[in-house]
Design an enzyme around this catalytic site. Structure first.
Site, PDB file in Angstrom:
ATOM      1  N   ARG A 167      40.977  46.508  46.898  1.00 18.20           N
ATOM      2  CA  ARG A 167      40.319  45.712  45.836  1.00 18.20           C
ATOM      3  C   ARG A 167      41.320  44.870  45.045  1.00 18.20           C
ATOM      4  NH1 ARG A 167      37.400  47.018  48.802  1.00 18.20           N
ATOM      5  NH2 ARG A 167      35.554  48.320  48.703  1.00 18.20           N
ATOM      6  N   SER A 201      29.974  48.461  40.596  1.00 20.09           N
ATOM      7  CA  SER A 201      30.853  49.540  40.103  1.00 20.09           C
ATOM      8  C   SER A 201      31.737  49.010  38.980  1.00 20.09           C
ATOM      9  CB  SER A 201      31.751  50.059  41.226  1.00 20.09           C
ATOM     10  OG  SER A 201      30.974  50.529  42.293  1.00 20.09           O
ATOM     11  N   GLU A 203      36.761  47.402  37.229  1.00 21.39           N
ATOM     12  CA  GLU A 203      36.677  46.531  38.420  1.00 21.39           C
ATOM     13  C   GLU A 203      36.277  45.100  38.042  1.00 21.39           C
ATOM     14  OE1 GLU A 203      34.819  48.032  42.047  1.00 21.39           O
ATOM     15  OE2 GLU A 203      34.083  46.013  42.445  1.00 21.39           O
TER      16      GLU A 203
HETATM   17  C1  LIG Z   1      25.007  45.254  42.893  1.00 24.68           C
HETATM   18  C2  LIG Z   1      26.463  44.943  43.184  1.00 24.68           C
HETATM   19  C3  LIG Z   1      27.088  45.513  44.293  1.00 24.68           C
HETATM   20  C4  LIG Z   1      28.423  45.220  44.592  1.00 24.68           C
HETATM   21  N1  LIG Z   1      28.975  45.815  45.680  1.00 24.68           N
HETATM   22  C5  LIG Z   1      30.266  45.528  45.999  1.00 24.68           C
HETATM   23  C6  LIG Z   1      30.863  46.135  47.160  1.00 24.68           C
HETATM   24  O1  LIG Z   1      30.234  46.906  47.882  1.00 24.68           O
HETATM   25  N2  LIG Z   1      32.151  45.830  47.433  1.00 24.68           N
HETATM   26  C7  LIG Z   1      32.875  44.960  46.660  1.00 24.68           C
HETATM   27  O2  LIG Z   1      34.040  44.709  46.984  1.00 24.68           O
HETATM   28  N3  LIG Z   1      32.338  44.383  45.567  1.00 24.68           N
HETATM   29  C8  LIG Z   1      31.061  44.634  45.218  1.00 24.68           C
HETATM   30  N4  LIG Z   1      30.499  44.061  44.106  1.00 24.68           N
HETATM   31  C9  LIG Z   1      31.320  43.181  43.251  1.00 24.68           C
HETATM   32  C10 LIG Z   1      31.166  41.666  43.568  1.00 24.68           C
HETATM   33  O3  LIG Z   1      29.925  41.378  44.127  1.00 24.68           O
HETATM   34  C11 LIG Z   1      32.258  41.165  44.493  1.00 24.68           C
HETATM   35  O4  LIG Z   1      33.517  41.350  43.866  1.00 24.68           O
HETATM   36  C12 LIG Z   1      32.114  39.683  44.843  1.00 24.68           C
HETATM   37  O5  LIG Z   1      33.073  39.330  45.814  1.00 24.68           O
HETATM   38  C13 LIG Z   1      32.235  38.765  43.625  1.00 24.68           C
HETATM   39  O6  LIG Z   1      31.806  37.470  44.020  1.00 24.68           O
HETATM   40  P1  LIG Z   1      31.330  36.403  42.946  1.00 24.68           P
HETATM   41  O7  LIG Z   1      31.142  35.107  43.673  1.00 24.68           O
HETATM   42  O8  LIG Z   1      30.150  36.890  42.204  1.00 24.68           O
HETATM   43  O9  LIG Z   1      32.614  36.308  42.009  1.00 24.68           O
HETATM   44  P2  LIG Z   1      32.653  36.095  40.421  1.00 24.68           P
HETATM   45  O10 LIG Z   1      32.137  37.321  39.753  1.00 24.68           O
HETATM   46  O11 LIG Z   1      32.026  34.809  40.069  1.00 24.68           O
HETATM   47  O12 LIG Z   1      34.236  35.982  40.203  1.00 24.68           O
HETATM   48  C14 LIG Z   1      35.073  37.102  40.415  1.00 24.68           C
HETATM   49  C15 LIG Z   1      36.532  36.644  40.272  1.00 24.68           C
HETATM   50  O13 LIG Z   1      36.827  35.721  41.303  1.00 24.68           O
HETATM   51  C16 LIG Z   1      37.273  34.462  40.754  1.00 24.68           C
HETATM   52  N5  LIG Z   1      36.769  33.425  41.637  1.00 24.68           N
HETATM   53  C17 LIG Z   1      35.491  33.188  42.006  1.00 24.68           C
HETATM   54  N6  LIG Z   1      35.435  32.196  42.890  1.00 24.68           N
HETATM   55  C18 LIG Z   1      36.702  31.759  43.068  1.00 24.68           C
HETATM   56  C19 LIG Z   1      37.303  30.751  43.870  1.00 24.68           C
HETATM   57  N7  LIG Z   1      36.597  29.977  44.698  1.00 24.68           N
HETATM   58  N8  LIG Z   1      38.657  30.591  43.801  1.00 24.68           N
HETATM   59  C20 LIG Z   1      39.428  31.354  42.983  1.00 24.68           C
HETATM   60  N9  LIG Z   1      38.908  32.332  42.210  1.00 24.68           N
HETATM   61  C21 LIG Z   1      37.563  32.535  42.262  1.00 24.68           C
HETATM   62  C22 LIG Z   1      36.706  34.428  39.356  1.00 24.68           C
HETATM   63  O14 LIG Z   1      37.474  33.583  38.517  1.00 24.68           O
HETATM   64  C23 LIG Z   1      36.816  35.892  38.971  1.00 24.68           C
HETATM   65  O15 LIG Z   1      38.147  36.174  38.587  1.00 24.68           O
HETATM   66  C24 LIG Z   1      29.165  44.342  43.767  1.00 24.68           C
HETATM   67  C25 LIG Z   1      28.531  43.752  42.650  1.00 24.68           C
HETATM   68  C26 LIG Z   1      27.197  44.046  42.362  1.00 24.68           C
HETATM   69  C27 LIG Z   1      26.534  43.401  41.178  1.00 24.68           C
END
Ligand SMILES: Cc1cc2nc3c(=O)[nH]c(=O)nc-3n(C[C@H](O)[C@H](O)[C@H](O)COP(=O)(O)OP(=O)(O)OC[C@H]3O[C@@H](n4cnc5c(N)ncnc54)[C@H](O)[C@@H]3O)c2cc1C
Length: 352
Positions: A160, A238, A334
């Protein structure tokens, strides 16, 4: 001014100084140039599913990465390289690969958010993580002001984590390329929960479609899918990483009947959810005004009416402090905490 609450799955967060939605990949050079001229470093948002944004919001520029598109080509070695734009939902990419008979990310379905954000915390589930198949990232480097190609060795992927977490201001990920195998058969089932869901022994290799459907069913049953409505619909998954533990701490956890597992990088980790339950917390319990453990699992915190980002952050701090006091084990949040400090907090050294 757009409220960050409208762009995060927790639906918390005050206004952004400016909010811009980036949809056209060809417009990036001009956009980056204009931003550079203004001497600002933007905050990036994908699906907002791993963000806790402060009630006061952010004074700066926030870019919503919403570029879409997937391309694929056959490599000389017979694998397929698939490139997705940063704003492509990860779940859409998983669906595409399963439909095209490509193995490598079939167990990553149901993770909300964008493909461009997946390398940030090296998103993973059920024994797969994005770094296993990632071959290349194109990213804009705000230090050199160039678009650059990053190979996996430069990304410092871990459990992670990645270089994008340790240097949060530096890169904007524009595209992600994965190398996938042409195969209708999934990787071996590595997780007991999933084996039980599919009714097969561990190590079985189901079809891609069976694997993907099994993951969604299992995530739904365990409260790991983001519901559209209901008490658990505002969450960021999480809230703590599974913490690394010493041999001594691992032995104490084993003695208490708790789980210790090795992550995909060989580090022994305790279950953050189990530690919270040992501290007396249960699914559905109230932690602060409008802040609850999800009705399915203690490790997911949800926001309901009257929740604030500061109350949510305070609840995280209370949980981490209680676990640390009782066990000596440090829990790290996280979700990225945006606007609480001068920089995004990915893992605060003084946390708990
Ligand atoms: C119900 C639920 C289940 C989940 N299950 C998992 C799981 O099983 N495994 C897991 O690993 N995670 C899980 N997550 C966490 C999350 O979904 C992941 O971390 C996902 O990859 C985040 O994507 P996002 O586009 O929403 O990022 P955001 O929340 O929008 O951003 C997260 C971070 O990434 C940065 N970021 C976003 N896009 C870019 C880009 N293009 N370039 C540079 N930086 C960027 C942002 O600035 C921020 O720091 C879960 C979340 C939820 C709500």
């Amino acid at each position: 001014m757009g409220a960050l609450a409208n762009h995060t799955t927790l639906r918390l967060g005050g206004p952004a100084g400016a909010l811009l939605t980036h949809t056209d990949p060809t417009a990036w050079p001009d956009l980056a140039h204009a931003i550079h001229r203004e001497s600002v470093r933007p905050h990036l948002l994908g699906g907002g599913s791993n963000i806790l944004a402060a009630d006061a919001g952010l004074a700066g520029l926030v870019i919503l990465m919403a570029t879409r598109g997937i391309t694929a080509h056959l490599t000389a070695g017979g694998d397929v390289e698939v490139t997705a734009q940063a704003g492509e939902p990860l779940s859409a990419l998983v669906d595409y690969t399963v439909a095209e008979g490509l193995s490598g990310i079939e167990y990553l379905g149901g993770i909300p958010g964008t493909t461009g954000a997946a390398p940030i915390q090296n998103s993973g589930a059920y024994g797969q993580q994005i770094s296993d198949v990632l071959t290349q990232i194109t990213a804009y480097d705000w230090q050199s002001h160039t678009t650059t190609r990053l190979l996996p060795a430069a990304c410092a992927f871990g459990y992670r984590t990645s270089v994008f977490k340790t240097q949060p201001w530096r890169w904007t990920i524009l595209t992600v390329t994965l190398r996938l195998r042409l195969s209708a058969i999934a990787a071996p089932v590595a997780y007991r929960h999933l084996a039980e869901e599919l009714g097969v022994p561990l190590g079985t290799r189901p079809s891609l479609a069976e694997a993907a459907e099994g993951v969604l069913a299992n995530r739904r049953a365990r409260g790991l899918l983001l519901p559209k409505t209901g008490p658990d619909s505002r969450q960021a998954g999480s809230v703590f990483l599974n913490p690394p533990v010493s041999a001594h701490q691992a032995a104490a956890i084993h003695a208490a009947g708790g789980p210790v597992m090795r992550d995909l990088h060989g580090v022994q980790r305790a279950s953050a959810g189990w530690l919270l339950e040992q501290a007396g917390y249960r699914p559905g319990c109230r932690l602060a005004a409008g802040v609850y453990c999800s009705t399915h699992r203690t490790l997911t915190l949800t926001a309901r009416e009257r929740a604030t980002a500061s109350g949510f952050a305070a609840a995280l701090r209370t949980l981490a402090t209680e676990v640390h006091t009782a066990t000596g084990i440090r829990l790290r949040p996280e979700p990225v905490m945006l606007g609480f400090d001068s920089q995004p907090v990915h893992s605060s050294a003084d946390w708990a």
